[in-house]
Design a protein around this motif. Structure first.
Motif: not given
Length: 410
Positions: A142-149
């Motif tokens: 989830e943190p990886t995806m949040a940063a990507r978005i």
């Protein structure tokens, strides 16, 4: 209060995409639009508790979000410079009246962004899919995806990418990401990544709408036909995928007489067109596989040999570990579970599938068919731990329990 909470939740599921797209038209700022929409839902909770749920919740929310946006622009001193955008079309003489959601899809699918960022941003903004669910769809944290978005939104705003339909010459560069996004949206609704319900019908409906709009926008594009066919073939089974009490039914147990035959026929016709005119793309090939399943009179009549051939072709154009796993299922039906198990065990070394619950689920089923019950039970336990959907967890739990109930069925 419970009824108001339910109304707000239902409005979020049904209206988020249209609401955000309409608000972006006003703000031209993704972060600001998202904030205005979220504030509208917060205001709805208070207002609807006090005054009752309005007859048209979507219209109420649209008005509230628009007022929030205008207030924010006034405070920022930018209303005058953006006022003309509220009344002038983005692109003159568009051939069909495109939904704002499709414009927003193409905004997010700008080639300035990496493809995975394009798809993730669209799922989050256009479709209202939560960041944890988007992360599950991409098999990342989830943190990886949040940063990507967050990075993707900042890049769009910094580049000044306009909120409009792309010109015809711009469409090819954005098509694959748009197709991928709509497909992921459908799969996220077809089997919800989390929650007790098997499906999220609102996401499925959004995906079908967008797929039809995209096919209408590019009627000669074979992959657009293939995507719509793929979605229709899966959606045709919607009423038979679970029992009335929510128990998941595998394909072999579904009542084919209850499938939507009009959707199957439309999918079949679209596939014929998608396969003509050269080497087929990944969506046309997936659609061909799906329609072979959908048109088989009974599960026992499924043409697994042809499906395996199509998976071989699909792997050439889309070398994805998920495709390889699905191909292994076809291998099991053609050559037996032992041959398929060797391929599945090789896939276990692929880190991209580390959190993908279908991998241990498939392995468990193959081990069960080979009579290796203790190993199958361990694999089922792993799949249950990884599965986020309640209906799937219940199904896997029952399969694990049934391992010791009688003779192994192959």
């Amino acid at each position: 209060m419970t009824s108001v909470l339910q109304a707000v939740a239902e409005a979020h599921r049904r209206e988020w995409a249209r609401l955000l797209a309409a608000t972006v038209r006003v703000t031209r700022d993704l972060d600001l639009a998202e904030e205005c929409v979220q504030d509208a839902y917060t205001a709805a909770l208070d207002s609807w508790t006090r005054d009752g749920v309005p007859a048209r919740p979507g219209a109420w929310l649209t008005t509230a979000a628009r007022h929030n946006a205008l207030d924010a622009l006034r405070r920022a001193g930018t209303l005058r410079s953006k006022l003309h955008l509220l009344v002038e079309p983005d692109v003159a003489a568009e051939p069909v009246p495109y939904d704002d959601r499709l414009r927003l899809v193409f905004l997010c699918c700008h080639p300035a962004l990496a493809v995975e960022a394009q798809v993730a941003l669209t799922l989050r903004l256009v479709c209202g899919v939560s960041t944890p669910d988007v992360a599950r769809a991409f098999l990342v944290s989830e943190p990886t995806m949040a940063a990507r978005i967050t990075r993707a939104k900042k890049k769009i705003m910094a580049a000044g990418i306009p909120f409009r339909m792309p010109a015809p010459a711009e469409l090819p560069d954005r098509l694959d990401a748009a197709l991928t996004t709509i497909h992921l949206l459908f799969t996220t609704g077809h089997t919800a990544p989390a929650g007790a319900a098997l499906t999220r019908d609102d996401l499925v409906a959004h995906a079908l709408d967008l797929a039809r709009m995209l096919r209408d926008l590019m009627p000669d594009e074979r992959e657009a036909r293939g995507l719509l066919a793929l979605l229709l073939a899966g959606h045709a089974r919607r009423t038979t995928r679970a029992t009335a009490d929510g128990r998941l039914l595998p394909l072999a147990e579904q009542d084919r007489s209850a499938w939507d035959q009009e959707a199957v026929a439309e999918a079949d016709a679209l596939v014929v067109g998608a396969l003509r005119g050269g080497a087929p793309g990944r969506f046309a090939l997936q659609a061909a596989i799906a329609t072979l399943h959908a048109t088989a009179p009974a599960y026992a009549d499924t043409d697994w040999e042809q499906i395996l051939v199509l998976y071989d072709e699909l792997l050439k154009v889309w070398p994805s570990p998920v495709v390889a796993l699905n191909r292994a299922v076809a291998v099991a039906m053609v050559s037996g579970p032992a041959a398929a198990l060797a391929e599945v065990e090789a896939l276990e070394r692929d880190e991209r599938l580390a959190a993908y619950h279908y991998l241990p689920a498939v392995r468990a089923d193959l081990l069960r068919r080979l009579g290796r019950r203790a190993e199958a039970a361990e694999a089922y336990e792993r799949a249950i731990t990884l599965a986020g959907n309640g209906a799937e967890r219940a199904f896997l739990t029952e399969k694990r329990r049934a391992l010791w109930a009688g003779p192994v069925e192959t």
